[in-house]
Structure formats: C-alpha cells, structure tokens
Design a protein around this motif. Structure first.
Motif, PDB file in Angstrom:
ATOM      1  N   VAL A 151       0.835  -1.202   0.000  1.00 49.36           N
ATOM      2  CA  VAL A 151       0.000   0.000   0.000  1.00 49.36           C
ATOM      3  C   VAL A 151       0.870   1.254   0.000  1.00 49.36           C
ATOM      4  O   VAL A 151       0.610   2.218  -0.738  1.00 49.36           O
ATOM      5  CB  VAL A 151      -0.949   0.003   1.218  1.00 49.36           C
ATOM      6  N   ALA A 152       1.930   1.247   0.811  1.00 50.10           N
ATOM      7  CA  ALA A 152       2.814   2.414   0.906  1.00 50.10           C
ATOM      8  C   ALA A 152       3.528   2.690  -0.413  1.00 50.10           C
ATOM      9  O   ALA A 152       3.600   3.839  -0.870  1.00 50.10           O
ATOM     10  CB  ALA A 152       3.842   2.201   2.017  1.00 50.10           C
ATOM     11  N   GLY A 162       1.116   3.777  -3.086  1.00 53.67           N
ATOM     12  CA  GLY A 162       0.775   5.174  -2.811  1.00 53.67           C
ATOM     13  C   GLY A 162       1.864   6.122  -3.268  1.00 53.67           C
ATOM     14  O   GLY A 162       1.572   7.219  -3.770  1.00 53.67           O
ATOM     15  N   ILE A 194       1.369   6.541  -7.133  1.00 55.25           N
ATOM     16  CA  ILE A 194       0.153   7.290  -7.493  1.00 55.25           C
ATOM     17  C   ILE A 194       0.248   8.742  -7.038  1.00 55.25           C
ATOM     18  O   ILE A 194      -0.059   9.674  -7.798  1.00 55.25           O
ATOM     19  CB  ILE A 194      -1.088   6.616  -6.880  1.00 55.25           C
ATOM     20  N   LEU A 195       0.697   8.949  -5.805  1.00 58.72           N
ATOM     21  CA  LEU A 195       0.766  10.314  -5.268  1.00 58.72           C
ATOM     22  C   LEU A 195       1.843  11.148  -5.948  1.00 58.72           C
ATOM     23  O   LEU A 195       1.668  12.354  -6.139  1.00 58.72           O
ATOM     24  CB  LEU A 195       1.018  10.261  -3.759  1.00 58.72           C
ATOM     25  N   TYR A 229       7.674  11.629   1.467  1.00 64.14           N
ATOM     26  CA  TYR A 229       6.559  10.686   1.644  1.00 64.14           C
ATOM     27  C   TYR A 229       7.058   9.379   2.251  1.00 64.14           C
ATOM     28  O   TYR A 229       6.464   8.861   3.205  1.00 64.14           O
ATOM     29  CB  TYR A 229       5.875  10.432   0.301  1.00 64.14           C
ATOM     30  N   VAL A 256       6.183   7.611   5.829  1.00 67.73           N
ATOM     31  CA  VAL A 256       5.684   6.233   5.955  1.00 67.73           C
ATOM     32  C   VAL A 256       6.516   5.450   6.955  1.00 67.73           C
ATOM     33  O   VAL A 256       5.982   4.720   7.808  1.00 67.73           O
ATOM     34  CB  VAL A 256       5.707   5.537   4.575  1.00 67.73           C
TER      35      VAL A 256
END
Length: 355
Positions: free
Chosen positions: A111-112, A115, A118-119, A343, A347
């Motif tokens: 997920v990290a 993300g 995508i981010l 980011y 995380v």
C-alpha cells in the motif's frame, strides 16, 4: 519438364521478391542503429570503468552526435531505435518480476509503495500546472520519479502522442531523473545513518524513493548487504507498478495517438503488444518456468535495448532545444524527488510509531 522448371523458377523469384522488402528495410535501419549501438557501448564502457549511470552517459554522448540526426542515411535507424527498441526493452523487464516479490513486502508495504507511485504522479501533475508546464511533462516526470526512472519515462512516452514536443519532454525527464537519482544514491545512505533506520525501514525508504534500479542497489549496499536486498525488493515492486500505469495511459491517450498518426494508428490494439508480453513474462516467471540463465540474458538484453533507445533519443535532441524549455522543468523534477523522499520518510516513521 519445361513447365515444371518454369514453376520452380517463378517460385524462387516470388520468394526472392518477398524477402527483398524485409532486407531493404533492415538495410535502411542499419547505419542509424549501428550509430546508436556504438554510443550505447561507449556509455556502458565508461560506466563500467569509472562508475555513474549508463543511461545518463548514453544520453549525453548521443546529444554530442546530434549533427547526424539530419543525415538521411541515419534517420531511419535512429527513429527505429528510439521508438521500437524501447518497447522490446520494457517488455523484457517482465522477467525480473515475480508475484512472490510482492507477497514478501507485506500488505502495508504494498500500500505504501503503490501510494508513492500514485501520489508522485498526481503531485507532479499539480506542480506542472502551478508552474504552467504541459501536463505531458508532468506525467513523464512523475512517472519516472515514482516508478523506475528512465525506463518508466521511455515506457510512458511510448503511450503518449508521438510528436517532437513529447520527445523533448522525454529527453529532459531522462536527464533530470538520472541526475537526481545519482545524487540520491550518494546522499540517502547518509540519511539512513543519521536517522538510525533499521534494515526494513532503510530498505523501504531507499527502494521507495530512489528513481533508478541501479542507484537503489548501489545505495542499499553502501549501507549493508541486508539493506541492499530489502531496498531491491521494494524497488522491484515499484517496477511492477509500471504495468498498470502504462496500461492506464495507453487507454487514456489512445485517441490522441490515433489523431496524431497516420492510417497505421487506426490498427493499433487497445493494449499495446509490448505490454501483453510484459504481463505474460511476469506470469510465467511467477510460476517458475523461466530458467535463471534466461532471466539473466533477458535482463541484459532489456538493458541494452533501453540504452540504445535512450542514445537514439539523445541523438535526436540538442542542448539548444532543451534550453528553450527553461528552468521550470528542473524545479518540477526536483520537487518530485523531494516529495517522494519526504513521503517515504513519513511512511517509515508512521510505521515505527504504529509498531
């Protein structure tokens, strides 16, 4: 007897005529292809002897040979190398990825890292709009920073409308991500040491924030062999994200590509063939049907295709044309690099707090 002889002769003539177009096409490609191959070989030699990113050397040496981009003998081979070989190189990246790699990272890690991809692309599009830059440049720089550097830039570029502006954006992105990735390879291990990250945290940070695979490996093994393995695993998941991202952009820009192309565009498949091959190779490798020797050979062939392709892109573009783009793209690329690093650190510390 005469009739039979004449039939054999006519069959030979027909076979000869059928093979001539292929031979003539290959003959047209040869000068430009050899030029780009020699540049790729020189870049690989310099990288092996003195260190540094092969892709960046191929770009810069290619730019030095820009004067040959208008040579009528070289143009077909340069165009073929820039547009066809990249598809082969990206397709063969599939042998380096297995579904088991994703399972080893864990659900939270997946997920990290997803993300991060995508981010970063979303942030790049937003920053490009704020800087009043084309959205295509935002997509290319965000995809290259978020996924796997120059390989991602070349793969995403192949799904965009094929025009001179997008070629310039691709080259600028390639130069930028190669430069920032090299800087990250040197600086980020120091960040790991200063912040006291453990093996898992360091691997997640390095593999999730550095652009190119080679630089991730280099940075990870600067810290330790365990961190190198963890960083490589995280990075390979980001490489695996190339497939859905490129498929998404292939669908998104299909009509734009067709509008900017000739009759051949109308025959383009909904999903490009090189992506189908990429997916098949991932599946076959996940099952364990590809021998280690074949994986090694295919990975090397993929790298050579991409290096030759980026050399061709360098030959096609001059520093004068790049300078016309101004300072804003540099801010865009730097902003993307800082964003994904911040980011991944967030995380890591969130993970530490929860644990």
């Amino acid at each position: 007897m005469t009739t039979r002889t004449s039939k054999i002769s006519s069959s030979k003539i027909k076979h000869s005529n059928d093979s001539k177009p292929i031979f003539n096409e290959a003959k047209k490609w040869l000068p430009g292809f050899l030029l780009c191959s020699v540049i790729a070989a020189a870049a690989s030699f310099v990288s092996a002897q003195y260190g540094g990113p092969t892709f960046l050397y191929a770009l810069l040496i290619g730019i030095a040979f820009h004067f040959l981009s208008d040579n009528h003998k070289c143009i077909p081979g340069i165009e073929m190398s820039a547009k066809k070989l990249v598809r082969i190189g990206v397709a063969l990246l599939g042998v380096r990825i297995a579904i088991s790699d994703v399972n080893a990272i864990g659900a939270a890690g997946v997920v990290a890292l997803a993300g991060a991809v995508i981010l970063t692309i979303s942030f790049s599009l937003l920053l490009a709009r704020l800087l009043k830059l084309p959205s295509m440049l935002g997509i290319l720089s965000g995809g290259a920073t978020g996924i796997c550097g120059i390989s991602a830039a070349m793969a995403i570029s192949s799904t965009l409308p094929q025009n001179r502006e997008n070629e310039h954006y691709t080259l600028l992105t390639a130069i930028g991500v190669a430069s920032f990735s090299t800087v990250a390879m040197v600086l980020y291990p120091l960040v790991v040491t200063v912040l006291g990250l453990n093996t898992f945290e360091a691997g997640l940070f390095l593999g999730g924030s550095i652009h190119d695979v080679a630089q991730v490996v280099g940075a990870g093994f600067m810290v330790s062999s365990e961190v190198g393995d963890a960083a490589t695993l995280s990075k390979m998941f980001r490489v695996a994200m190339l497939m859905p991202v490129v498929v998404f952009f292939a669908f998104t820009f299909r009509s734009a590509r067709e509008a900017g192309s000739d009759k051949a565009a109308a025959k383009q498949p909904l999903v490009p063939l090189f992506l189908v091959v990429f997916i098949l190779l991932v599946v076959i490798n996940s099952i364990g049907l590809i021998p280690t020797e074949v994986v090694t050979f295919s990975s090397d062939l993929s790298k050579w295709c991409l290096v030759i392709s980026i050399a061709a892109l360098g030959v096609k573009t001059s520093f004068e044309k790049l300078s016309e783009l101004g300072w804003k793209p540099i801010i865009l690329l730097m902003g993307n690099a800082v964003f994904i690093a911040a980011y991944m650190l967030a995380v890591v510390f969130m993970w530490r707090f929860i644990s």
